[in-house]
Design an enzyme around this catalytic site. Structure first.
Site, PDB file in Angstrom:
ATOM      1  CG  ASP A 166      56.924  29.288  83.211  1.00 29.90           C
ATOM      2  OD1 ASP A 166      57.080  28.231  83.843  1.00 29.90           O
ATOM      3  OD2 ASP A 166      55.901  29.529  82.543  1.00 29.90           O
ATOM      4  CG  ASP A 179      54.009  30.808  78.990  1.00 26.54           C
ATOM      5  OD1 ASP A 179      54.062  29.690  79.529  1.00 26.54           O
ATOM      6  OD2 ASP A 179      53.206  31.093  78.077  1.00 26.54           O
ATOM      7  CD  GLU A 183      57.021  27.354  87.781  1.00 24.44           C
ATOM      8  OE1 GLU A 183      56.077  26.888  88.432  1.00 24.44           O
ATOM      9  OE2 GLU A 183      56.880  28.207  86.888  1.00 24.44           O
TER      10      GLU A 183
END
EC number: 3.1.21.10
Length: 176
Positions: free
Chosen positions: A7, A139, A67
């Site tokens: 991420d 995160d 992502e």
């Protein structure tokens, strides 16, 4: 198969390593790379690259899932996020690993079953799916979700590919 989910962020980049053994998902590790706010932006990108290079060397994933960038009202923020993603992707490619990208909608759909699921729902489902003792840092949790999404997607692609009948690749191989 072992997957490193990422991420990306210019201040905090989360990572999560998940392994699939048969139909079981096994949590290997998760964490976050915090960049020093005193560094200039290129220095922060180097921190992301170096941190992920260390994670890749330590855990030896087979594949990496990242992502995808969300749309932002602030163009400057979107550009910085894109550059952080670039640093993460280059770390994976530098290690010779294949990289897959998923939108937040795809990740939520794969983990919870609903693309509009709340972050808390995703975290709760991950805690159950991976038998985590506690909810991971935000995160890192997002990164674990990306890894789980990739494992589910990879499984679906393999399953559907094996279900598709073989097609002739040339007229010589054609059999009516």
């Amino acid at each position: 198969m072992r997957v490193l989910g990422i991420d990306p962020g210019s201040r905090i980049t989360g990572y999560g390593i998940v392994e699939q053994a048969g139909s079981r998902l096994i949590h290997v590790d998760n964490g976050a790379i915090f960049t020093d706010s005193a560094l200039d932006f290129p220095g922060r990108l180097k921190s992301i690259f170096d941190g992920l290079t260390t994670v890749i060397a330590e855990y030896e994933p087979d594949e990496v899932a990242v992502e995808n960038v969300f749309l932002s009202n602030n163009a400057q923020s979107a550009l910085k996020l894109g550059q952080a993603r670039g640093a993460a992707i280059v770390a994976a490619v530098h290690a010779g690993l294949p990289v897959a990208e998923y939108t937040a909608l795809q990740v939520k759909q794969a983990v919870v079953g609903r693309g509009k699921a709340a972050k808390e729902q995703v975290q709760k489902m991950l805690t159950a799916l991976l038998s985590l003792p506690e909810v991971a840092q935000a995160d890192a949790s997002d990164a674990l979700a990306v890894a789980v999404c990739h494992l589910h997607s990879h499984h679906l692609v393999r399953t559907s590919a094996s279900a598709v009948p073989h097609r002739a690749t040339s007229w010589r191989n054609f059999k009516p």
